[in-house]
Design a protein around this motif. Sequence first.
Motif, PDB file in Angstrom:
ATOM      1  N   PHE A  17      73.716  22.741  68.836  1.00 52.38           N
ATOM      2  CA  PHE A  17      75.033  22.193  69.206  1.00 52.38           C
ATOM      3  C   PHE A  17      75.303  22.352  70.698  1.00 52.38           C
ATOM      4  O   PHE A  17      74.665  23.153  71.376  1.00 52.38           O
ATOM      5  CB  PHE A  17      76.125  22.876  68.390  1.00 52.38           C
ATOM      6  N   GLY A  18      76.283  21.592  71.169  1.00 53.20           N
ATOM      7  CA  GLY A  18      76.733  21.690  72.552  1.00 53.20           C
ATOM      8  C   GLY A  18      75.568  21.511  73.506  1.00 53.20           C
ATOM      9  O   GLY A  18      74.679  20.672  73.285  1.00 53.20           O
ATOM     10  N   ALA A  19      75.562  22.298  74.578  1.00 51.58           N
ATOM     11  CA  ALA A  19      74.542  22.181  75.617  1.00 51.58           C
ATOM     12  C   ALA A  19      73.133  22.356  75.059  1.00 51.58           C
ATOM     13  O   ALA A  19      72.158  21.857  75.644  1.00 51.58           O
ATOM     14  CB  ALA A  19      74.812  23.199  76.716  1.00 51.58           C
ATOM     15  N   THR A  21      71.765  21.022  72.536  1.00 52.54           N
ATOM     16  CA  THR A  21      71.141  19.760  72.110  1.00 52.54           C
ATOM     17  C   THR A  21      70.351  19.149  73.276  1.00 52.54           C
ATOM     18  O   THR A  21      69.334  18.497  73.066  1.00 52.54           O
ATOM     19  CB  THR A  21      72.186  18.723  71.619  1.00 52.54           C
ATOM     20  N   ASP A  22      70.846  19.385  74.513  1.00 51.75           N
ATOM     21  CA  ASP A  22      70.119  18.896  75.688  1.00 51.75           C
ATOM     22  C   ASP A  22      68.855  19.726  75.941  1.00 51.75           C
ATOM     23  O   ASP A  22      67.816  19.189  76.333  1.00 51.75           O
ATOM     24  CB  ASP A  22      71.008  18.950  76.944  1.00 51.75           C
ATOM     25  N   ALA A  61      73.804  31.076  63.292  1.00 56.34           N
ATOM     26  CA  ALA A  61      74.413  31.052  61.957  1.00 56.34           C
ATOM     27  C   ALA A  61      73.335  30.736  60.925  1.00 56.34           C
ATOM     28  O   ALA A  61      72.509  29.844  61.131  1.00 56.34           O
ATOM     29  CB  ALA A  61      75.516  29.999  61.892  1.00 56.34           C
ATOM     30  N   VAL A  66      77.711  33.228  60.702  1.00 57.69           N
ATOM     31  CA  VAL A  66      77.087  33.900  61.847  1.00 57.69           C
ATOM     32  C   VAL A  66      76.487  35.223  61.363  1.00 57.69           C
ATOM     33  O   VAL A  66      77.141  35.986  60.656  1.00 57.69           O
ATOM     34  CB  VAL A  66      78.118  34.135  62.973  1.00 57.69           C
ATOM     35  N   ALA A  80      71.536  27.589  62.514  1.00 52.15           N
ATOM     36  CA  ALA A  80      72.202  26.837  63.572  1.00 52.15           C
ATOM     37  C   ALA A  80      72.327  27.688  64.830  1.00 52.15           C
ATOM     38  O   ALA A  80      72.644  28.878  64.751  1.00 52.15           O
ATOM     39  CB  ALA A  80      73.581  26.388  63.103  1.00 52.15           C
ATOM     40  N   LEU A  82      74.403  28.243  68.105  1.00 51.04           N
ATOM     41  CA  LEU A  82      75.788  27.923  68.458  1.00 51.04           C
ATOM     42  C   LEU A  82      76.179  28.483  69.828  1.00 51.04           C
ATOM     43  O   LEU A  82      76.388  29.687  69.967  1.00 51.04           O
ATOM     44  CB  LEU A  82      76.734  28.516  67.408  1.00 51.04           C
ATOM     45  N   PRO A  83      76.336  27.638  70.828  1.00 49.18           N
ATOM     46  CA  PRO A  83      76.881  28.110  72.110  1.00 49.18           C
ATOM     47  C   PRO A  83      78.345  28.537  71.909  1.00 49.18           C
ATOM     48  O   PRO A  83      78.930  28.262  70.853  1.00 49.18           O
ATOM     49  CB  PRO A  83      76.800  26.886  73.026  1.00 49.18           C
ATOM     50  N   PHE A  85      82.160  28.728  71.387  1.00 50.81           N
ATOM     51  CA  PHE A  85      83.027  27.676  70.851  1.00 50.81           C
ATOM     52  C   PHE A  85      84.025  27.210  71.911  1.00 50.81           C
ATOM     53  O   PHE A  85      84.462  27.991  72.744  1.00 50.81           O
ATOM     54  CB  PHE A  85      83.790  28.192  69.629  1.00 50.81           C
ATOM     55  N   ALA A  86      84.411  25.944  71.832  1.00 46.67           N
ATOM     56  CA  ALA A  86      85.303  25.385  72.847  1.00 46.67           C
ATOM     57  C   ALA A  86      86.262  24.356  72.255  1.00 46.67           C
ATOM     58  O   ALA A  86      86.544  23.326  72.863  1.00 46.67           O
ATOM     59  CB  ALA A  86      84.481  24.761  73.972  1.00 46.67           C
ATOM     60  N   GLY A  87      86.802  24.675  71.076  1.00 50.11           N
ATOM     61  CA  GLY A  87      87.731  23.728  70.441  1.00 50.11           C
ATOM     62  C   GLY A  87      89.062  23.658  71.160  1.00 50.11           C
ATOM     63  O   GLY A  87      89.351  24.471  72.039  1.00 50.11           O
ATOM     64  N   GLY A  88      89.839  22.662  70.768  1.00 56.47           N
ATOM     65  CA  GLY A  88      91.214  22.554  71.291  1.00 56.47           C
ATOM     66  C   GLY A  88      91.353  21.538  72.390  1.00 56.47           C
ATOM     67  O   GLY A  88      90.414  20.988  72.850  1.00 56.47           O
TER      68      GLY A  88
END
Lengths: 88, 88, 143, 143
Positions: A17-19, A21-22, A61, A66, A80, A82-83, A85-88
């Motif tokens: 996820f996030g960065a 994936t790059d 996770a 996690v 998974a 997971l970097p 989290f950055a919701g909102g």
Amino acid sequence: MKSKQILNTMKIKLLFFGALTDVIGAQEQMIDMDDNLDITYLNLDMLARYPSLSNFKYKIALNKIVVNKDQKLKDGDEVAFLPPFAGG
Amino acid sequence: MKSKQILNTMKIKLLFFGALTDVIGAQEQMIDMDDNLDITYLNLDMLARYPSLSNFKYKIALNKIVVNKDQKLKDGDEVAFLPPFAGG
Amino acid sequence: MTKKTHTVLVQGPVTPVFISDSIAKHSGKTEIGAHAIFLGQVRKDNKENNNVINIEYSAYNEMAENAFHEIREAAFLKYPMVCMHIYHSLGLVKAGEISLFVFVSCKHREKSFEALQYIVDEIKANVPIWKKENYEDGVYKWI
Amino acid sequence: MTKKTHTVLVQGPVTPVFISDSIAKHSGKTEIGAHAIFLGQVRKDNKENNNVINIEYSAYNEMAENAFHEIREAAFLKYPMVCMHIYHSLGLVKAGEISLFVFVSCKHREKSFEALQYIVDEIKANVPIWKKENYEDGVYKWI
């Protein structure tokens, strides 16, 4: 007959996820692993395959929870990366 | 000639809000008062005219600012009787 | 930080459409990252087996607008808000309808909750507004 | 106090009309006296002379819905809420548009502010969602 040959193989689904994936160049990978390996082993294997992964902070996770890295894996698990989290 | 006769008269506008409109039976009254009287005098006069006013809590505002009762009044002042606020 | 005086008192309920229009108007203010909103809704309280059907709000209008203005000034000094709006009903507001709309907008969320609470508490304490609860059977009660 | 699982993740921005519809739906819940609402709006941040044009949200969907459900359960145990709703965007949300809508409804206002802040903070800390800021000149940055 070496013991290695009687080991079964596990199919593990990896999600990024996030960065990450790059870094990996994909959101998802299926891998085969020998039985009885844990997340520490998987993580070291990923760091060997994708050295730039070491520049990122991430949690891992197992089946959407996690976990610590000493968790053993089993066939069909979903792991998974997971970097922060950055919701909102 | 008694001094009383040279006193000027002030016109004071009284406003009543909330439950006090029911006590007074009006939202507004114009009264004439002798010069130099203060809010304490006005309040006692109102309590004499409307005894049930003593059952209510209220503050008094002079020209839209809540004041102490020792404030002197002058011609044209607006005095409001304010029960506890209940906005929202 | 002095902002122009706003008219806060509105006749009748604050409608959901008025609220969404207010929100939509802020899409051009692209420095805003966080909106905190309070809505006061008229409860159908039951007292002595009697339901509130509506509330009738009245105010000492000019003094109330002054009080809202002071609350506004104090809030802008205290909190890092980009903008802030208050709308309060006068007249009849039915149970289930909205009588108070406080709308705080900030760059970041951290202080927006505290600013919202501060403003609502100040309104309740310092604005000369009164309410008359009208009940289903025709009686009423001043609050 | 266990409430049914809600779907929280929505595609694209949360529109003002969606928000007003949500508010309007609560007019029948006449035990509610106070709504506290948080809206997260995408800022047109300027970094190194480059403006954010939009944010692309992605989530580990099933884990995120679980996390939202846990936040919901914990909030209902902690605060006296009548009802609570969360909507979070996935995909593209332009600067000025809304990506998070948290809607807390209580009988009385006192605890509604704290409940709102608690829920927003929990979402930021514990829900597996990521954002990619897209800039006007075509570059992007993961947040």
